[in-house]
Design an enzyme around this catalytic site. Structure first.
Site, PDB file in Angstrom:
ATOM      1  N   VAL A   1      -6.104   3.953  -5.958  1.00 54.26           N
ATOM      2  CA  VAL A   1      -5.020   4.526  -5.156  1.00 54.26           C
ATOM      3  C   VAL A   1      -5.356   5.966  -4.755  1.00 54.26           C
ATOM      4  O   VAL A   1      -4.970   6.435  -3.673  1.00 54.26           O
ATOM      5  CB  VAL A   1      -3.674   4.398  -5.911  1.00 54.26           C
ATOM      6  CG1 VAL A   1      -3.589   5.277  -7.122  1.00 54.26           C
ATOM      7  CG2 VAL A   1      -2.515   4.666  -4.978  1.00 54.26           C
ATOM      8  N   ASP A   2      -6.081   6.659  -5.600  1.00 53.69           N
ATOM      9  CA  ASP A   2      -6.499   8.038  -5.321  1.00 53.69           C
ATOM     10  C   ASP A   2      -7.349   8.085  -4.042  1.00 53.69           C
ATOM     11  O   ASP A   2      -7.095   8.898  -3.129  1.00 53.69           O
ATOM     12  CB  ASP A   2      -7.298   8.539  -6.535  1.00 53.69           C
ATOM     13  CG  ASP A   2      -7.576  10.021  -6.516  1.00 53.69           C
ATOM     14  OD1 ASP A   2      -6.978  10.737  -5.692  1.00 53.69           O
ATOM     15  OD2 ASP A   2      -8.399  10.467  -7.335  1.00 53.69           O
TER      16      ASP A   2
ATOM     17  N   ASP B   1       0.850  -1.189   0.000  1.00 52.51           N
ATOM     18  CA  ASP B   1       0.000   0.000   0.000  1.00 52.51           C
ATOM     19  C   ASP B   1       0.889   1.243   0.000  1.00 52.51           C
ATOM     20  O   ASP B   1       1.670   1.454   0.926  1.00 52.51           O
ATOM     21  CB  ASP B   1      -0.859  -0.066   1.269  1.00 52.51           C
ATOM     22  CG  ASP B   1      -1.784   1.115   1.434  1.00 52.51           C
ATOM     23  OD1 ASP B   1      -1.710   2.070   0.632  1.00 52.51           O
ATOM     24  OD2 ASP B   1      -2.587   1.074   2.380  1.00 52.51           O
ATOM     25  N   ILE B   2       0.744   2.067  -1.002  1.00 55.23           N
ATOM     26  CA  ILE B   2       1.631   3.225  -1.165  1.00 55.23           C
ATOM     27  C   ILE B   2       1.456   4.255  -0.026  1.00 55.23           C
ATOM     28  O   ILE B   2       2.378   5.011   0.262  1.00 55.23           O
ATOM     29  CB  ILE B   2       1.399   3.883  -2.548  1.00 55.23           C
ATOM     30  CG1 ILE B   2       2.631   4.683  -2.970  1.00 55.23           C
ATOM     31  CG2 ILE B   2       0.146   4.727  -2.577  1.00 55.23           C
ATOM     32  CD1 ILE B   2       2.638   5.087  -4.436  1.00 55.23           C
TER      33      ILE B   2
ATOM     34  N   THR C   1      -3.268   1.599 -14.650  1.00 51.76           N
ATOM     35  CA  THR C   1      -3.551   0.167 -14.846  1.00 51.76           C
ATOM     36  C   THR C   1      -4.769  -0.336 -14.071  1.00 51.76           C
ATOM     37  O   THR C   1      -5.039  -1.537 -14.082  1.00 51.76           O
ATOM     38  CB  THR C   1      -2.330  -0.703 -14.466  1.00 51.76           C
ATOM     39  OG1 THR C   1      -2.103  -0.593 -13.058  1.00 51.76           O
ATOM     40  CG2 THR C   1      -1.099  -0.274 -15.217  1.00 51.76           C
TER      41      THR C   1
HETATM   42  N1  AR6 Z   1      -1.374   1.525  -3.006  1.00 52.82           N
HETATM   43  C1  AR6 Z   1      -0.737   1.292  -4.190  1.00 52.82           C
HETATM   44  N2  AR6 Z   1      -1.387   0.983  -5.332  1.00 52.82           N
HETATM   45  C2  AR6 Z   1      -2.735   0.905  -5.279  1.00 52.82           C
HETATM   46  C3  AR6 Z   1      -3.479   1.131  -4.096  1.00 52.82           C
HETATM   47  C4  AR6 Z   1      -2.731   1.461  -2.922  1.00 52.82           C
HETATM   48  N3  AR6 Z   1      -3.338   1.712  -1.754  1.00 52.82           N
HETATM   49  N4  AR6 Z   1      -4.796   0.969  -4.379  1.00 52.82           N
HETATM   50  C5  AR6 Z   1      -4.883   0.627  -5.688  1.00 52.82           C
HETATM   51  N5  AR6 Z   1      -3.640   0.585  -6.226  1.00 52.82           N
HETATM   52  P1  AR6 Z   1      -6.249   3.195 -10.191  1.00 52.82           P
HETATM   53  P2  AR6 Z   1      -5.876   4.592 -12.764  1.00 52.82           P
HETATM   54  C6  AR6 Z   1      -3.226   0.271  -7.613  1.00 52.82           C
HETATM   55  O1  AR6 Z   1      -7.578   2.691 -10.595  1.00 52.82           O
HETATM   56  O2  AR6 Z   1      -6.044   3.339 -13.521  1.00 52.82           O
HETATM   57  C7  AR6 Z   1      -9.383   6.906  -9.692  1.00 52.82           C
HETATM   58  O3  AR6 Z   1     -10.756   6.882  -9.467  1.00 52.82           O
HETATM   59  C8  AR6 Z   1      -4.131  -0.580  -8.464  1.00 52.82           C
HETATM   60  O4  AR6 Z   1      -3.932  -1.959  -8.172  1.00 52.82           O
HETATM   61  O5  AR6 Z   1      -6.091   3.716  -8.811  1.00 52.82           O
HETATM   62  O6  AR6 Z   1      -4.781   5.537 -13.142  1.00 52.82           O
HETATM   63  C9  AR6 Z   1      -8.888   8.289 -10.084  1.00 52.82           C
HETATM   64  O7  AR6 Z   1      -9.589   9.311  -9.422  1.00 52.82           O
HETATM   65  C10 AR6 Z   1      -3.664  -0.230  -9.871  1.00 52.82           C
HETATM   66  O8  AR6 Z   1      -2.609  -1.095 -10.269  1.00 52.82           O
HETATM   67  O9  AR6 Z   1      -5.713   4.394 -11.174  1.00 52.82           O
HETATM   68  C11 AR6 Z   1      -9.099   8.303 -11.560  1.00 52.82           C
HETATM   69  O10 AR6 Z   1     -10.435   8.646 -11.869  1.00 52.82           O
HETATM   70  C12 AR6 Z   1      -3.092   1.169  -9.730  1.00 52.82           C
HETATM   71  O11 AR6 Z   1      -3.131   1.483  -8.329  1.00 52.82           O
HETATM   72  C13 AR6 Z   1      -8.829   6.890 -11.977  1.00 52.82           C
HETATM   73  O12 AR6 Z   1      -9.084   6.099 -10.817  1.00 52.82           O
HETATM   74  C14 AR6 Z   1      -3.810   2.243 -10.505  1.00 52.82           C
HETATM   75  O13 AR6 Z   1      -5.204   2.019 -10.421  1.00 52.82           O
HETATM   76  C15 AR6 Z   1      -7.403   6.663 -12.392  1.00 52.82           C
HETATM   77  O14 AR6 Z   1      -7.262   5.363 -12.872  1.00 52.82           O
END
Ligand code: AR6
Length: 177
Positions: free
Chosen positions: A37-38, A14-15, A123
């Site tokens: 992650v956001d 978890d980042i 991703t």
């Molecule tokens: N720590 C690290 N990585 C994580 C965590 C965490 N706590 N939680 C999820 N991931 P995404 P995107 C990974 O969907 O595709 C949001 O709604 C996850 O496994 O977070 O760039 C924003 O507001 C995946 O590999 O980002 C935007 O609307 C990675 O984070 C949209 O999603 C990216 O997944 C952005 O989509």
């Protein structure tokens, strides 16, 4: 000066727990808190993160980045970048993804960041194919460290097992898990 490869690290988890100078957030162009992650970063940092974002920025174009404080996170800063929404790979997705990594690194350098953690931008909700995204992420970071000779440790933080395996293969091809 250490080699570029020795400054790139792979972490599973978890980042929001990372004790680094800056964590990167995979945001959306409106900079509204979302899922993935956001959502995790906003929950862990507290509401001040959102207030600062809204006070200072109206949005962030795909491939660009903005910086805020980290508030309740262990990290001093959050760098918010916007990846591409995947369509078919023929709409500039690769370039926008590379630019998201590069813009984040440039902003980090301007703020004297010595350690930075990246999630696997694009991703998740945005559906960028994972292997292709990892190749772009690693190449962009390596090129940046080579070109700038920046004194910076870079962590790729993989939350899901698929991404972790892909990064492991690409970064440590000769080490079994
Ligand atoms: N720590 C690290 N990585 C994580 C965590 C965490 N706590 N939680 C999820 N991931 P995404 P995107 C990974 O969907 O595709 C949001 O709604 C996850 O496994 O977070 O760039 C924003 O507001 C995946 O590999 O980002 C935007 O609307 C990675 O984070 C949209 O999603 C990216 O997944 C952005 O989509």
């Amino acid at each position: 000066m250490n080699t570029v490869s020795s400054r790139i690290h792979l972490v599973k988890g978890d980042i929001t727990r990372m004790r680094v100078d800056a964590v990167v957030n995979a945001a959306n162009a409106q900079l509204n808190p979302g899922g993935g992650v956001d959502g995790a970063i906003h929950r862990a940092a507290g509401p001040e993160l959102f207030w600062e974002l809204k006070r200072k920025h109206t949005g962030c174009a795909p491939g660009k980045a903005v910086i805020t404080n980290g508030y309740r996170l262990p990290a001093k800063y959050v760098i918010h970048t916007v990846g591409p929404v995947w369509k078919d790979g023929r709409h500039g997705e690769d370039e926008v993804l590379a630019s998201a990594y590069r813009s984040s690194l440039e902003l980090a350098l301007q703020h004297d960041v010595k350690s930075i953690a990246f999630p696997n931008i694009g991703t998740g909700v945005y559906k960028f194919p994972k292997t292709r995204a990892a190749q772009i992420a690693i190449e962009t970071v390596k090129n940046f460290l080579k070109e700038t000779q920046a004194d910076m440790e870079v962590y790729f933080v993989c939350f899901d097992e698929d991404n972790y395996q892909i990064y492991h293969q690409l970064l440590h091809p000769f080490n079994p898990n």
